[in-house]
Design a protein around this motif. Structure first.
Motif, short mmCIF file in Angstrom:
data_model
loop_
_atom_site.label_atom_id
_atom_site.label_comp_id
_atom_site.label_asym_id
_atom_site.label_seq_id
_atom_site.Cartn_x
_atom_site.Cartn_y
_atom_site.Cartn_z
N GLU A 3 -9.48 2.47 -2.28
CA GLU A 3 -10.04 1.20 -1.80
C GLU A 3 -9.03 0.06 -1.99
O GLU A 3 -8.77 -0.73 -1.09
N LYS A 4 -8.42 0.02 -3.19
CA LYS A 4 -7.46 -1.04 -3.49
C LYS A 4 -6.22 -0.90 -2.60
O LYS A 4 -5.65 -1.87 -2.12
N ALA A 52 -1.76 -4.83 -9.85
CA ALA A 52 -2.53 -3.98 -8.94
C ALA A 52 -2.58 -2.53 -9.41
O ALA A 52 -3.49 -1.81 -9.06
N GLN A 65 -7.07 -2.12 0.80
CA GLN A 65 -7.11 -3.60 0.80
C GLN A 65 -5.69 -4.16 0.92
O GLN A 65 -5.44 -5.11 1.66
N SER A 94 0.81 -1.22 0.00
CA SER A 94 0.00 0.00 0.00
C SER A 94 0.84 1.27 0.00
O SER A 94 0.35 2.34 -0.30
N VAL A 131 -3.85 3.98 -8.37
CA VAL A 131 -4.49 2.90 -7.62
C VAL A 131 -5.60 3.54 -6.78
O VAL A 131 -5.38 4.57 -6.16
#
Lengths: 136, 52
Positions: B16-17, B5, B20, A65, B13
Protein backbone atom coordinates in the motif's frame (compact mmCIF):
# COMPACT_ATOMS: atom_id res chain seq x y z
CA UNK A 1 19.10 -25.09 -29.76
CA UNK A 2 21.12 -22.43 -28.00
CA UNK A 3 24.69 -22.93 -26.99
CA UNK A 4 25.31 -24.69 -23.72
CA UNK A 5 25.58 -22.37 -20.78
CA UNK A 6 28.64 -22.64 -18.61
CA UNK A 7 27.32 -24.56 -15.63
CA UNK A 8 28.56 -21.93 -13.24
CA UNK A 9 26.47 -19.33 -15.04
CA UNK A 10 23.36 -21.20 -13.99
CA UNK A 11 24.10 -20.12 -10.45
CA UNK A 12 23.37 -16.55 -11.46
CA UNK A 13 19.73 -16.42 -10.56
CA UNK A 14 17.44 -13.46 -10.11
CA UNK A 15 18.47 -11.79 -6.85
CA UNK A 16 22.18 -12.53 -7.19
CA UNK A 17 24.32 -9.78 -5.66
CA UNK A 18 27.46 -8.86 -7.60
CA UNK A 19 30.36 -6.50 -7.06
CA UNK A 20 31.36 -4.96 -10.37
CA UNK A 21 35.13 -4.39 -10.70
CA UNK A 22 36.14 -0.75 -10.37
CA UNK A 23 36.12 1.21 -13.60
CA UNK A 24 37.79 4.61 -13.90
CA UNK A 25 35.30 7.24 -15.01
CA UNK A 26 36.15 10.50 -16.78
CA UNK A 27 37.89 12.75 -14.27
CA UNK A 28 39.70 9.81 -12.71
CA UNK A 29 36.88 8.89 -10.35
CA UNK A 30 36.54 5.23 -9.39
CA UNK A 31 33.84 3.78 -7.20
CA UNK A 32 32.57 0.31 -6.40
CA UNK A 33 29.26 -0.61 -7.95
CA UNK A 34 27.06 -3.33 -6.61
CA UNK A 35 24.44 -4.92 -8.82
CA UNK A 36 21.42 -7.13 -8.24
CA UNK A 37 20.35 -9.40 -11.09
CA UNK A 38 16.70 -8.77 -11.98
CA UNK A 39 16.52 -11.87 -14.19
CA UNK A 40 17.80 -15.45 -14.19
CA UNK A 41 20.94 -15.97 -16.27
CA UNK A 42 19.08 -18.10 -18.84
CA UNK A 43 17.88 -14.81 -20.36
CA UNK A 44 21.40 -14.64 -21.79
CA UNK A 45 20.34 -17.37 -24.24
CA UNK A 46 17.60 -15.24 -25.68
CA UNK A 47 18.95 -11.74 -25.52
CA UNK A 48 22.69 -11.83 -24.92
CA UNK A 49 22.50 -9.70 -21.82
CA UNK A 50 20.81 -9.66 -18.48
CA UNK A 51 19.40 -6.69 -16.60
CA UNK A 52 20.78 -5.73 -13.22
CA UNK A 53 20.09 -2.77 -11.02
CA UNK A 54 22.48 -0.96 -8.73
CA UNK A 55 22.60 -0.50 -5.05
CA UNK A 56 23.86 2.78 -3.72
CA UNK A 57 24.71 4.16 -0.33
CA UNK A 58 23.15 7.48 -1.36
CA UNK A 59 20.29 8.69 0.79
CA UNK A 60 17.57 10.00 -1.47
CA UNK A 61 15.52 13.05 -0.64
CA UNK A 62 12.38 11.03 -0.91
CA UNK A 63 11.24 7.44 -1.16
CA UNK A 64 10.42 6.16 -4.62
CA UNK A 65 8.28 3.11 -5.20
CA UNK A 66 11.15 1.39 -7.07
CA UNK A 67 13.51 1.72 -4.11
CA UNK A 68 14.18 -1.03 -1.62
CA UNK A 69 16.09 0.01 1.48
CA UNK A 70 17.99 -2.90 3.01
CA UNK A 71 20.76 -3.65 5.44
CA UNK A 72 24.16 -3.10 3.81
CA UNK A 73 25.05 -6.61 4.97
CA UNK A 74 23.94 -7.81 1.52
CA UNK A 75 26.97 -6.05 0.02
CA UNK A 76 29.34 -7.20 2.74
CA UNK A 77 29.13 -4.08 4.89
CA UNK A 78 27.99 -3.61 8.46
CA UNK A 79 24.52 -4.87 9.29
CA UNK A 80 23.81 -1.49 10.92
CA UNK A 81 24.35 0.46 7.71
CA UNK A 82 21.63 0.69 5.10
CA UNK A 83 21.79 0.78 1.35
CA UNK A 84 19.17 1.41 -1.32
CA UNK A 85 18.49 -0.91 -4.21
CA UNK A 86 17.39 1.39 -7.02
CA UNK A 87 15.43 -0.72 -9.51
CA UNK A 88 15.51 1.84 -12.32
CA UNK A 89 19.22 2.55 -12.09
CA UNK A 90 19.97 -0.29 -14.49
CA UNK A 91 22.77 -1.88 -16.40
CA UNK A 92 22.81 -4.58 -19.10
CA UNK A 93 25.40 -7.22 -18.22
CA UNK A 94 26.73 -9.61 -20.83
CA UNK A 95 28.07 -13.06 -20.02
CA UNK A 96 31.68 -11.84 -20.06
CA UNK A 97 30.76 -8.99 -17.73
CA UNK A 98 29.06 -11.26 -15.25
CA UNK A 99 32.09 -13.51 -15.06
CA UNK A 100 34.31 -10.54 -14.16
CA UNK A 101 32.08 -9.56 -11.26
CA UNK A 102 32.57 -10.83 -7.75
CA UNK A 103 29.72 -13.04 -6.60
CA UNK A 104 28.56 -11.85 -3.18
CA UNK A 105 25.57 -14.13 -2.67
CA UNK A 106 21.82 -14.00 -3.04
CA UNK A 107 19.23 -11.62 -1.67
CA UNK A 108 17.15 -13.12 1.13
CA UNK A 109 13.78 -14.34 -0.19
CA UNK A 110 11.77 -11.57 1.50
CA UNK A 111 14.06 -8.88 0.05
CA UNK A 112 13.86 -10.45 -3.41
CA UNK A 113 10.06 -10.39 -3.21
CA UNK A 114 10.22 -6.70 -2.40
CA UNK A 115 12.69 -6.06 -5.23
CA UNK A 116 10.30 -7.80 -7.65
CA UNK A 117 7.44 -5.62 -6.47
CA UNK A 118 9.58 -2.47 -6.69
CA UNK A 119 10.91 -3.48 -10.10
CA UNK A 120 7.39 -3.83 -11.54
CA UNK A 121 6.58 -0.29 -10.45
CA UNK A 122 9.91 0.91 -11.79
CA UNK A 123 9.09 -0.66 -15.18
CA UNK A 124 5.73 1.10 -15.18
CA UNK A 125 7.34 4.44 -14.37
CA UNK A 126 10.00 4.04 -17.06
CA UNK A 127 7.19 3.50 -19.60
CA UNK A 128 4.92 6.23 -18.26
CA UNK A 129 7.66 8.85 -18.00
CA UNK A 130 9.39 7.61 -21.19
CA UNK A 131 12.72 7.44 -19.41
CA UNK A 132 15.53 6.16 -21.60
CA UNK A 133 17.48 3.61 -19.59
CA UNK A 134 19.49 1.89 -22.32
CA UNK A 135 20.89 3.12 -25.60
CA UNK A 136 18.98 1.72 -28.56
CA UNK B 1 12.65 10.62 3.39
CA UNK B 2 13.45 7.09 2.37
CA UNK B 3 14.31 6.14 5.91
CA UNK B 4 10.99 7.44 7.19
CA UNK B 5 9.12 5.48 4.58
CA UNK B 6 11.01 2.27 5.00
CA UNK B 7 12.31 2.24 8.53
CA UNK B 8 15.91 2.96 9.45
CA UNK B 9 16.93 -0.65 9.36
CA UNK B 10 15.26 -1.20 6.03
CA UNK B 11 12.12 -3.01 7.10
CA UNK B 12 9.71 -4.13 4.43
CA UNK B 13 7.56 -1.42 2.90
CA UNK B 14 3.91 -2.41 2.58
CA UNK B 15 2.47 -2.74 -0.90
CA UNK B 16 0.00 0.00 0.00
CA UNK B 17 2.78 2.43 0.96
CA UNK B 18 4.72 1.55 -2.18
CA UNK B 19 1.63 2.16 -4.34
CA UNK B 20 1.10 5.51 -2.61
CA UNK B 21 4.69 6.46 -3.42
CA UNK B 22 4.12 5.38 -7.02
CA UNK B 23 0.95 7.45 -7.31
CA UNK B 24 2.77 10.47 -5.88
CA UNK B 25 5.54 10.11 -8.46
CA UNK B 26 3.05 9.74 -11.31
CA UNK B 27 1.35 12.93 -10.12
CA UNK B 28 4.39 15.00 -9.19
CA UNK B 29 7.13 13.39 -11.26
CA UNK B 30 10.53 12.45 -9.89
CA UNK B 31 12.56 15.28 -8.38
CA UNK B 32 15.02 17.18 -10.55
CA UNK B 33 17.84 16.05 -8.25
CA UNK B 34 16.90 12.42 -8.65
CA UNK B 35 16.66 12.71 -12.44
CA UNK B 36 20.08 14.40 -12.50
CA UNK B 37 21.47 11.58 -10.37
CA UNK B 38 19.89 8.96 -12.64
CA UNK B 39 21.31 10.61 -15.75
CA UNK B 40 24.81 10.64 -14.25
CA UNK B 41 24.47 7.01 -13.22
CA UNK B 42 23.27 6.08 -16.73
CA UNK B 43 26.42 7.69 -18.17
CA UNK B 44 28.58 5.67 -15.77
CA UNK B 45 26.64 2.51 -16.60
CA UNK B 46 27.41 2.98 -20.33
CA UNK B 47 31.09 3.33 -19.44
CA UNK B 48 30.99 0.15 -17.37
CA UNK B 49 29.22 -1.74 -20.17
CA UNK B 50 31.94 -0.70 -22.61
CA UNK B 51 35.01 -1.14 -20.43
CA UNK B 52 34.25 -4.02 -18.12
Amino acid sequence: MGKNLDLSLQLYKKGTVLLIPAVTFPGGKTKPKYAILLEDADVLYKRGHIIACFTTSKKFDRFYSWHVVVSAKIIGKSEKEITTIDCINRIALKEEHIKKCKFLGYLPKEVLEEVEEANKLGEMYIKAAKIKIFEE
Amino acid sequence: MATEATGKTGQKVSTEKRMQAFAKTITDGASADYMKYLKQEAKENRIIEKHL
